[in-house]
Design a protein around this motif. Structure first.
Motif, PDB file in Angstrom:
ATOM      1  N   TRP A  81      24.026  -0.726  35.926  1.00 27.89           N
ATOM      2  CA  TRP A  81      24.060  -0.485  37.377  1.00 27.89           C
ATOM      3  C   TRP A  81      24.511   0.935  37.743  1.00 27.89           C
ATOM      4  N   MET A  82      24.783   1.772  36.744  1.00 27.18           N
ATOM      5  CA  MET A  82      25.020   3.180  37.046  1.00 27.18           C
ATOM      6  C   MET A  82      23.687   3.872  37.309  1.00 27.18           C
ATOM      7  N   ASP A  83      22.648   3.432  36.603  1.00 26.83           N
ATOM      8  CA  ASP A  83      21.340   4.073  36.721  1.00 26.83           C
ATOM      9  C   ASP A  83      20.320   3.197  37.432  1.00 26.83           C
ATOM     10  N   TYR A  84      20.491   1.889  37.313  1.00 29.02           N
ATOM     11  CA  TYR A  84      19.623   0.971  38.034  1.00 29.02           C
ATOM     12  C   TYR A  84      20.413   0.552  39.272  1.00 29.02           C
ATOM     13  N   LEU A  85      20.012   1.107  40.410  1.00 29.31           N
ATOM     14  CA  LEU A  85      20.900   1.029  41.568  1.00 29.31           C
ATOM     15  C   LEU A  85      20.740  -0.269  42.347  1.00 29.31           C
ATOM     16  N   VAL A  86      21.870  -0.816  42.723  1.00 31.27           N
ATOM     17  CA  VAL A  86      21.893  -2.031  43.530  1.00 31.27           C
ATOM     18  C   VAL A  86      22.514  -1.652  44.868  1.00 31.27           C
ATOM     19  N   PRO A  87      21.852  -1.964  45.969  1.00 32.77           N
ATOM     20  CA  PRO A  87      22.370  -1.492  47.260  1.00 32.77           C
ATOM     21  C   PRO A  87      23.681  -2.163  47.644  1.00 32.77           C
ATOM     22  N   THR A  88      24.567  -1.391  48.200  1.00 31.87           N
ATOM     23  CA  THR A  88      25.815  -1.945  48.725  1.00 31.87           C
ATOM     24  C   THR A  88      25.616  -2.185  50.219  1.00 31.87           C
ATOM     25  N   ALA A  89      26.600  -2.806  50.850  1.00 29.64           N
ATOM     26  CA  ALA A  89      26.529  -3.032  52.292  1.00 29.64           C
ATOM     27  C   ALA A  89      26.390  -1.697  53.023  1.00 29.64           C
ATOM     28  N   TRP A 137      27.425 -18.111  24.693  1.00 30.53           N
ATOM     29  CA  TRP A 137      26.825 -16.775  24.680  1.00 30.53           C
ATOM     30  C   TRP A 137      26.646 -16.311  26.122  1.00 30.53           C
ATOM     31  N   ILE A 138      27.292 -15.200  26.469  1.00 28.57           N
ATOM     32  CA  ILE A 138      27.156 -14.646  27.824  1.00 28.57           C
ATOM     33  C   ILE A 138      26.713 -13.192  27.700  1.00 28.57           C
ATOM     34  N   GLU A 139      25.636 -12.864  28.373  1.00 28.37           N
ATOM     35  CA  GLU A 139      25.112 -11.493  28.318  1.00 28.37           C
ATOM     36  C   GLU A 139      26.036 -10.493  28.992  1.00 28.37           C
ATOM     37  N   THR A 140      25.927  -9.244  28.562  1.00 28.07           N
ATOM     38  CA  THR A 140      26.508  -8.148  29.333  1.00 28.07           C
ATOM     39  C   THR A 140      25.462  -7.726  30.369  1.00 28.07           C
ATOM     40  N   ARG A 141      25.876  -6.885  31.303  1.00 22.27           N
ATOM     41  CA  ARG A 141      24.943  -6.366  32.311  1.00 22.27           C
ATOM     42  C   ARG A 141      23.788  -5.641  31.636  1.00 22.27           C
ATOM     43  N   THR A 142      24.120  -4.800  30.638  1.00 18.74           N
ATOM     44  CA  THR A 142      23.072  -4.043  29.964  1.00 18.74           C
ATOM     45  C   THR A 142      22.105  -4.969  29.234  1.00 18.74           C
ATOM     46  N   GLU A 143      22.636  -5.986  28.576  1.00 19.10           N
ATOM     47  CA  GLU A 143      21.729  -6.919  27.893  1.00 19.10           C
ATOM     48  C   GLU A 143      20.779  -7.561  28.899  1.00 19.10           C
ATOM     49  N   HIS A 145      13.789  -5.005  37.959  1.00 17.27           N
ATOM     50  CA  HIS A 145      14.431  -6.152  37.307  1.00 17.27           C
ATOM     51  C   HIS A 145      15.124  -7.009  38.361  1.00 17.27           C
ATOM     52  N   PRO A 146      15.059  -8.348  38.229  1.00 13.76           N
ATOM     53  CA  PRO A 146      15.715  -9.206  39.227  1.00 13.76           C
ATOM     54  C   PRO A 146      17.218  -8.956  39.294  1.00 13.76           C
ATOM     55  N   SER A 147      17.830  -8.616  38.166  1.00 14.48           N
ATOM     56  CA  SER A 147      19.226  -8.207  38.116  1.00 14.48           C
ATOM     57  C   SER A 147      20.167  -9.067  38.968  1.00 14.48           C
ATOM     58  N   PRO A 148      20.217 -10.364  38.692  1.00 14.78           N
ATOM     59  CA  PRO A 148      21.129 -11.223  39.471  1.00 14.78           C
ATOM     60  C   PRO A 148      22.584 -10.858  39.198  1.00 14.78           C
ATOM     61  N   ASP A 178      11.863   6.836  28.100  1.00  8.86           N
ATOM     62  CA  ASP A 178      11.426   8.140  27.603  1.00  8.86           C
ATOM     63  C   ASP A 178      10.372   7.921  26.513  1.00  8.86           C
ATOM     64  N   ALA A 179       9.841   9.018  25.970  1.00 10.77           N
ATOM     65  CA  ALA A 179       8.726   8.904  25.034  1.00 10.77           C
ATOM     66  C   ALA A 179       9.110   8.144  23.765  1.00 10.77           C
ATOM     67  N   ASP A 180      10.412   8.084  23.445  1.00  9.20           N
ATOM     68  CA  ASP A 180      10.837   7.336  22.267  1.00  9.20           C
ATOM     69  C   ASP A 180      11.127   5.868  22.590  1.00  9.20           C
ATOM     70  N   GLY A 181      10.880   5.490  23.843  1.00 11.38           N
ATOM     71  CA  GLY A 181      11.103   4.092  24.217  1.00 11.38           C
ATOM     72  C   GLY A 181      12.552   3.784  24.553  1.00 11.38           C
ATOM     73  N   ASN A 182      13.352   4.827  24.797  1.00  8.06           N
ATOM     74  CA  ASN A 182      14.736   4.575  25.228  1.00  8.06           C
ATOM     75  C   ASN A 182      14.736   4.149  26.690  1.00  8.06           C
ATOM     76  N   CYS A 183      15.444   3.079  26.973  1.00 12.70           N
ATOM     77  CA  CYS A 183      15.551   2.595  28.345  1.00 12.70           C
ATOM     78  C   CYS A 183      16.507   3.512  29.104  1.00 12.70           C
ATOM     79  N   LEU A 184      16.041   4.100  30.194  1.00  9.76           N
ATOM     80  CA  LEU A 184      16.854   5.091  30.903  1.00  9.76           C
ATOM     81  C   LEU A 184      17.664   4.510  32.069  1.00  9.76           C
ATOM     82  N   ALA A 185      17.514   3.208  32.301  1.00 13.92           N
ATOM     83  CA  ALA A 185      18.322   2.605  33.376  1.00 13.92           C
ATOM     84  C   ALA A 185      18.823   1.229  32.954  1.00 13.92           C
ATOM     85  N   PRO A 186      19.654   1.191  31.896  1.00 10.09           N
ATOM     86  CA  PRO A 186      20.059  -0.117  31.385  1.00 10.09           C
ATOM     87  C   PRO A 186      21.352  -0.661  31.998  1.00 10.09           C
TER      88      PRO A 186
END
Ligand code: PCD
Length: 783
Positions: A702-710, A277-283, A193-196, A692-700
């Motif tokens: 920044w705890m699970d979808y990692l963004v590199p730090t310096a 309307w402003i999204e949350t990170r998860t949205e 995800h581009p995850s700006p 997962d098999a039920d279609g649950n998003c497992l990285a919704p």
């Protein structure tokens, strides 16, 4: 060293960014900074299920909640014919679900309230009765005959969306039948995800008194958004003003129109007040457009001595619930057919099949001109697979197969005409700078000691700068771009462009282009983008297209102004126009350099002392339709060491030698390369959005979808060669995407090079430490 903005002749110089004093002091104005009187707040209720029938929605409790002004469901929108909206790929997508949901986090209902907290509380009170349906997350399973049909709204009763191909199947197959060596590799480019930094959002402000609808929105393409809003809602386009204020990163995520925007607009039209309307990170991560998710198989046919003859590629493209990629109409798989890369193949054949699954829609061009990253990663990976099979050095194999300098303009077997390049020169510079021979020696010693060190190469070619208009469009709108320049009487300039930067530095680089052409300093030129009421029509910033298109328009527009200025200068100098020469700073009389007038003198005269027969004023506009795309390229080399205890990969060195033709601002280009490499590093080692098999998003998030730090990010080394584009007025090519396109293969090739003594053929990204650890243990290797 950076230079001040007062510098004259600024082209090609590291001028400090004009936008930074505002941005680094926290004085940027982003959508969420916009506060309007009587503004209300919108929140969206999202589906917990990936596939479910909606039996009933009860909004009564939410309607009665404190501060709530409006509750909207798909049924309400259906009455206005707005429950579905067109996507940029010619499909339709639900704005708010009507009869069923097709992915987890899909938009189901919305609440507008006085505060955001009230709206968030009230959506919890909406009762939805779901009937869960069988879920399909694997695109291969989605193609099986007994798979549940996801899109019941469509006539075609299958999850297959489209088939697309390029190149020559018969010629390719014939070469494969005869070829002495054939390698084949399955490669997956995972869902990312581009995850700006700034998620998406808008403020819709309909004023019933003026009849005007102003939409502040995080948009990479404000004019396209205006037209799309007009087409979707039927609201008259001249009464819509789209303003894209400062944007905190786009990366392709802010090209599409999202359901939240449409709901906010409907709410403002109904209530007659502004709605934010402003999204949350998860949205943002779990519902807006994802990137990649390509399952690719590549085969190369070659001779024993390493001449690559033909390439055959088969791909399954997982598009999720709706086909909503931002590809030009003619190219459902984008520019994926650039997959022959930097190599001179006799023939190639590429096919792609798009498939629906119960995942969010997209397939957006995340730092990539429409599927170019997938292509580049694939070819650079399989070239290494071939080198291994032939027991040949991967550098040597590349040098043997590059398109040679004399072959440009080069027609690729899939039909692209590469404008210019000198791949050998750039690659040899990279090999020399990294000390390739030495590193190979060191590697041999390390291997002998049972240590795993790897050297990974990627010599990619990109394709950026869409149009030309005859082949490229968004929603049918042709992909040109534009500039409009006004020179004020005191010689100060405002320039407006049809693109919209999100951090790339256009306020500086486009000012550099215009200042250079007009003999002014960057300080004299203000660049404004993102307001459709003032900017000329343009297609926006993505696909590294701004410099190739709007940058060219800016130069040609400034030259138009100079042509008029020359006439006024002749009048001031009392000579014939033919006797006036321009030296980059002033007009003077041929042979009499002492008699001269500057652009500032001319500007003043344009409003105070214009000769008969010339219109007063000093303004111009230019719409530029590029004759071809530009083909930047690069040679990237990664050096890695593997920790046998943990499987962690340490990137010891990374060198990026880029060639984007003539450079406008080398400091900005270097920054672009650093940013894109950091993203490429994250994709190679950290990022994936699994289900997962039920279609649950497992990285919704920044705890699970990692963004590199310096801390995580390696130190980048950069260099450059310059092979100008022959068709661009400044000889420039785009560069913004190159580092993301070119780097994943270098990282992955380096890891596999390190592990080559173990005979490991391939590891899919992201290369998490556990994957490497497992392989080491399987081979009996411990600390
Ligand atoms: N340049 C120079 N020179 C040359 C080129 C270029 O100087 N040769 C520069 C310019 O001008 C600018 C930049 O650099 O400023 C960039 O550019 P380009 O390449 O043209 O591009 P653009 O169009 O502008 O942009 C776009 C890109 C993209 S595409 C992306 S993703 C990303 C990049 O960009 N994003 C971003 N980068 C960036 N950065 C930032 N900061 N942020 C962001 O968001 Mo897509 O398709 O959208 O996916």
């Amino acid at each position: 060293m950076a230079l001040p903005q007062t510098e004259l002749r600024p082209m090609g110089k590291p001028i400090l960014r004009k936008e930074d004093p505002r941005l680094i002091r926290g004085k940027g104005r982003f959508v969420d900074d916009i506060l309007l009187p009587n503004m209300l707040h919108l929140c969206i209720l999202r589906s917990p299920y990936a596939h479910a029938r909606i039996r009933r929605i009860d909004t009564s409790k939410a309607e009665a909640a404190p501060g709530v002004k409006l509750v909207l469901t798909g049924e309400d929108l259906a009455k206005m014919n707005l429950a579905w909206m067109p996507t940029l790929a010619g499909d339709v997508q639900m704005v708010l679900a009507t009869d069923k949901v097709l992915f987890q986090y899909q938009e189901v209902a919305a609440v507008v309230a006085e505060t955001r907290a009230q709206a968030e509380d009230a959506i919890q009170l909406i009762e939805v009765d779901y009937e869960p349906l069988p879920v399909v997350v694997d695109p291969f399973k989605a193609l099986e005959p007994d798979a549940p049909i996801l899109r019941e709204d469509k006539e075609k009763k299958s999850n297959h969306i489209w088939h697309w191909e390029a190149g020559d199947r018969e010629e390719t197959d014939a070469i494969f039948r005869e070829a002495p060596v054939v390698v084949k590799q399955n490669v997956r480019f995972q869902r990312v995800h581009p995850s700006p930094l700034e998620p998406c959002g808008c403020v819709a402000d309909y004023n019933p008194a003026t009849g005007k609808l102003v939409v502040y929105v995080t948009s990479q393409a404000p004019h396209v958004h205006r037209t799309a809003i007009a087409l979707t809602t039927g609201f008259p386009e001249h009464m819509i003003q789209v303003i894209s204020p400062d944007v905190g990163g786009g990366f392709g995520n802010k090209v599409p129109l999202y359901p939240g925007y449409v709901v906010a607009i409907v709410a403002s039209l109904k209530l007659g007040v502004p709605v934010k309307w402003i999204e949350t990170r998860t949205e943002n991560i779990a519902s807006t457009h994802f990137a990649r998710d390509y399952h690719m198989t590549a085969e190369i046919a070659a001779t024993e001595d390493g001449k690559m003859l033909a390439l055959r590629v088969k791909t399954i493209a997982d598009h999720g619930a709706f086909d909503a990629t931002a590809n030009p109409t003619k190219y459902p798989a984008g520019l994926y057919s650039i997959v022959t890369g930097s190599y001179d193949f006799k023939a190639a054949f590429v096919e792609v099949d798009g498939v629906h699954t119960n995942k969010p829609p997209g397939g957006v061009a995340y730092r990539c001109s429409f599927r170019v990253t997938e292509a580049s990663y694939l070819i650079e990976r399989v070239v290494d697979v071939l080198a291994r099979r032939l027991k040949m050095d991967p550098a040597e194999l590349r040098l043997r197969n590059f398109i040679r300098k004399e072959q440009f303009p080069y027609r690729s077997p899939t039909g692209w005409v590469y404008d210019s390049g000198d791949y050998e020169k750039t690659f040899k510079l990279a090999l020399e700078r990294i000390g390739y021979e030495e590193l190979r020696k060191e590697q041999k010693e390390k291997w002998a000691r049972g240590e795993f060190m790897g050297i990974g190469i990627s010599t990619f070619t990109e394709i950026v700068g869409a149009g030309p208009a005859h082949s490229f469009d968004i929603l049918g709108i042709k992909m040109f771009d534009s500039a409009e320049i006004r020179v004020h009487p005191t010689g100060k300039v405002i320039a407006r462009l049809g693109v919209r930067h999100q951090g790339q530095g256009h306020e500086t680089t486009f000012a550099q282009i215009i200042a250079e052409e007009l003999g002014l300093s960057v300080d004299d030129v203000v660049v404004e983008e993102g307001d459709t009421d003032t900017a000329p029509y343009g297609l926006g910033t993505y696909a590294s297209r701004s410099t190739p298109t709007a940058g060219a328009a800016a130069a040609l527009c400034a030259r138009r102004i100079r042509d008029k200025a020359r006439k006024i200068a002749a009048h001031l100098l009392e000579v014939n126009e033919d006797d006036v020469v321009w030296d980059g700073a002033a007009f003077s009389v041929k042979g009499l350099p002492g008699r001269s007038v500057t652009m500032k003198d001319v500007a003043f005269a344009a409003y105070t002392n214009v000769p008969d027969g010339i219109e007063p004023g000093l303004e111009a506009s230019y719409y530029y339709n590029p004759p071809n795309l530009t083909f930047p390229y690069g040679a990237y080399i990664a050096v890695v060491d593997i920790d046998k205890g943990t499987g962690a990969v340490k990137v010891r060195r990374f060198l990026a030698v880029d060639d984007c033709g003539n450079v406008i601002n080398p400091m900005i280009v270097e920054g672009q390369v650093h940013g894109g490499l950091t993203e490429g590093f994250a994709i190679a080692f950290m990022q994936d959005i699994p289900y997962d098999a039920d279609g649950n998003c497992l990285a919704p998030n920044w705890m699970d979808y990692l963004v590199p730090t310096a801390w995580d990010t390696p130190r980048w080394e950069t260099d450059r060669t310059v092979t100008p584009s022959p068709h661009h007025p400044l000889g420039a090519k785009g560069v913004g995407e190159s580092p993301n396109v070119g780097s994943p293969a270098a990282f992955v090739n380096a890891v596999l090079d390190a592990l080559s003594p173990l005979g490991v053929e391939h590891i899919d990204m992201p290369i998490y430490p556990w994957k490497v650890w497992k392989i080491l243990r399987e081979h009996g290797i411990t600390e």
